[in-house]
Design a protein around this motif. Structure first.
Motif, PDB file in Angstrom:
ATOM      1  N   ILE A 122      12.183 -21.023   0.034  1.00  0.00           N
ATOM      2  CA  ILE A 122      11.869 -19.699  -0.500  1.00  0.00           C
ATOM      3  C   ILE A 122      11.426 -18.818   0.656  1.00  0.00           C
ATOM      4  CG2 ILE A 122      10.370 -18.374  -2.016  1.00  0.00           C
ATOM      5  CD1 ILE A 122      10.133 -20.747  -3.801  1.00  0.00           C
ATOM      6  N   GLU A 123      12.033 -17.650   0.762  1.00  0.00           N
ATOM      7  CA  GLU A 123      11.651 -16.675   1.784  1.00  0.00           C
ATOM      8  C   GLU A 123      10.960 -15.511   1.079  1.00  0.00           C
ATOM      9  OE1 GLU A 123      14.062 -15.702   5.470  1.00  0.00           O
ATOM     10  OE2 GLU A 123      14.437 -13.988   4.167  1.00  0.00           O
ATOM     11  N   VAL A 124       9.685 -15.308   1.401  1.00  0.00           N
ATOM     12  CA  VAL A 124       8.859 -14.304   0.737  1.00  0.00           C
ATOM     13  C   VAL A 124       8.504 -13.220   1.740  1.00  0.00           C
ATOM     14  CG1 VAL A 124       6.693 -13.898  -0.477  1.00  0.00           C
ATOM     15  CG2 VAL A 124       7.903 -16.038  -0.813  1.00  0.00           C
ATOM     16  N   THR A 125       8.679 -11.967   1.328  1.00  0.00           N
ATOM     17  CA  THR A 125       8.312 -10.818   2.153  1.00  0.00           C
ATOM     18  C   THR A 125       7.261 -10.026   1.407  1.00  0.00           C
ATOM     19  OG1 THR A 125      10.570 -10.712   2.975  1.00  0.00           O
ATOM     20  CG2 THR A 125       9.194  -8.792   3.362  1.00  0.00           C
ATOM     21  N   GLU A 140       6.541  -8.399  -2.099  1.00  0.00           N
ATOM     22  CA  GLU A 140       7.553  -7.379  -2.363  1.00  0.00           C
ATOM     23  C   GLU A 140       8.890  -7.995  -2.755  1.00  0.00           C
ATOM     24  OE1 GLU A 140       7.646  -4.967   1.115  1.00  0.00           O
ATOM     25  OE2 GLU A 140       5.633  -4.181   0.762  1.00  0.00           O
ATOM     26  N   SER A 141       9.251  -9.131  -2.145  1.00  0.00           N
ATOM     27  CA  SER A 141      10.518  -9.767  -2.505  1.00  0.00           C
ATOM     28  C   SER A 141      10.439 -11.256  -2.224  1.00  0.00           C
ATOM     29  CB  SER A 141      11.676  -9.150  -1.718  1.00  0.00           C
ATOM     30  OG  SER A 141      11.554  -9.452  -0.351  1.00  0.00           O
ATOM     31  N   ALA A 142      11.245 -12.002  -2.964  1.00  0.00           N
ATOM     32  CA  ALA A 142      11.351 -13.444  -2.773  1.00  0.00           C
ATOM     33  C   ALA A 142      12.817 -13.817  -2.951  1.00  0.00           C
ATOM     34  CB  ALA A 142      10.483 -14.200  -3.770  1.00  0.00           C
ATOM     35  N   ALA A 143      13.307 -14.701  -2.077  1.00  0.00           N
ATOM     36  CA  ALA A 143      14.713 -15.097  -2.137  1.00  0.00           C
ATOM     37  C   ALA A 143      14.835 -16.570  -1.797  1.00  0.00           C
ATOM     38  CB  ALA A 143      15.530 -14.270  -1.162  1.00  0.00           C
ATOM     39  N   LEU A 144      15.901 -17.187  -2.298  1.00  0.00           N
ATOM     40  CA  LEU A 144      16.193 -18.586  -1.993  1.00  0.00           C
ATOM     41  C   LEU A 144      17.071 -18.644  -0.759  1.00  0.00           C
ATOM     42  CD1 LEU A 144      16.938 -19.870  -5.573  1.00  0.00           C
ATOM     43  CD2 LEU A 144      14.910 -20.323  -4.233  1.00  0.00           C
ATOM     44  N   LYS A 145      16.727 -19.504   0.165  1.00  0.00           N
ATOM     45  CA  LYS A 145      17.490 -19.659   1.407  1.00  0.00           C
ATOM     46  C   LYS A 145      17.759 -21.135   1.634  1.00  0.00           C
ATOM     47  CE  LYS A 145      17.159 -15.330   2.713  1.00  0.00           C
ATOM     48  NZ  LYS A 145      18.223 -14.448   2.976  1.00  0.00           N
ATOM     49  N   GLY A 146      18.537 -21.425   2.643  1.00  0.00           N
ATOM     50  CA  GLY A 146      18.806 -22.811   3.019  1.00  0.00           C
ATOM     51  C   GLY A 146      20.095 -23.327   2.413  1.00  0.00           C
ATOM     52  N   ASN A 147      20.525 -24.502   2.888  1.00  0.00           N
ATOM     53  CA  ASN A 147      21.774 -25.096   2.415  1.00  0.00           C
ATOM     54  C   ASN A 147      21.705 -25.504   0.952  1.00  0.00           C
ATOM     55  OD1 ASN A 147      22.800 -24.798   4.976  1.00  0.00           O
ATOM     56  ND2 ASN A 147      22.234 -26.872   5.613  1.00  0.00           N
TER      57      ASN A 147
END
Length: 112
Positions: free
Chosen positions: A43-46, A31-38
């Motif tokens: 990649i954070e995938v939901t 449903e969604s993917a986003a970049l995370k971290g410093n």
């Protein structure tokens, strides 16, 4: 069941980040993917029904290094309340027939 997963991927530039996001979003159920971290290297995938191991393997194959960090369920399942459906009242039709013309009144009848 909705789940959220975090995957560390070696990404060196904007082009690599875009490629990794396209791979992640390409799987069914995401449903969604986003970049995370410093360093924006995670990649954070939901999604619902997404295979985390398959996603990690695809990222390893295309990007080089990928490590599955965490998989967690998102929120609790909402309980569906049963709503009573409105009861349907039966329709009663009367079967009385009215004649088109009355034989007692000949001037008003056009059939005769």
């Amino acid at each position: 069941m909705k789940q959220k997963m975090a995957i560390n991927v070696s990404m060196n530039g904007h082009k690599a980040r875009s490629k990794a996001l396209k791979i992640a979003v390409g799987l069914p159920g995401v449903e969604s993917a986003a970049l995370k971290g410093n360093d924006k290297n995670q990649i954070e995938v939901t999604g619902d029904g997404v295979d985390a191991a398959q996603l990690t393997m695809l990222l390893r194959k295309k990007m080089g290094f990928a490590e599955l960090v965490s998989v967690a369920a998102v929120g609790g399942e909402k309980k569906e309340e049963k709503k009573e459906e409105p009861k349907v009242q039966p329709v009663v039709w009367s079967y009385t027939t009215t004649p088109y013309c009355v034989y007692d009144a000949p001037p008003a009848c056009s059939i005769l």
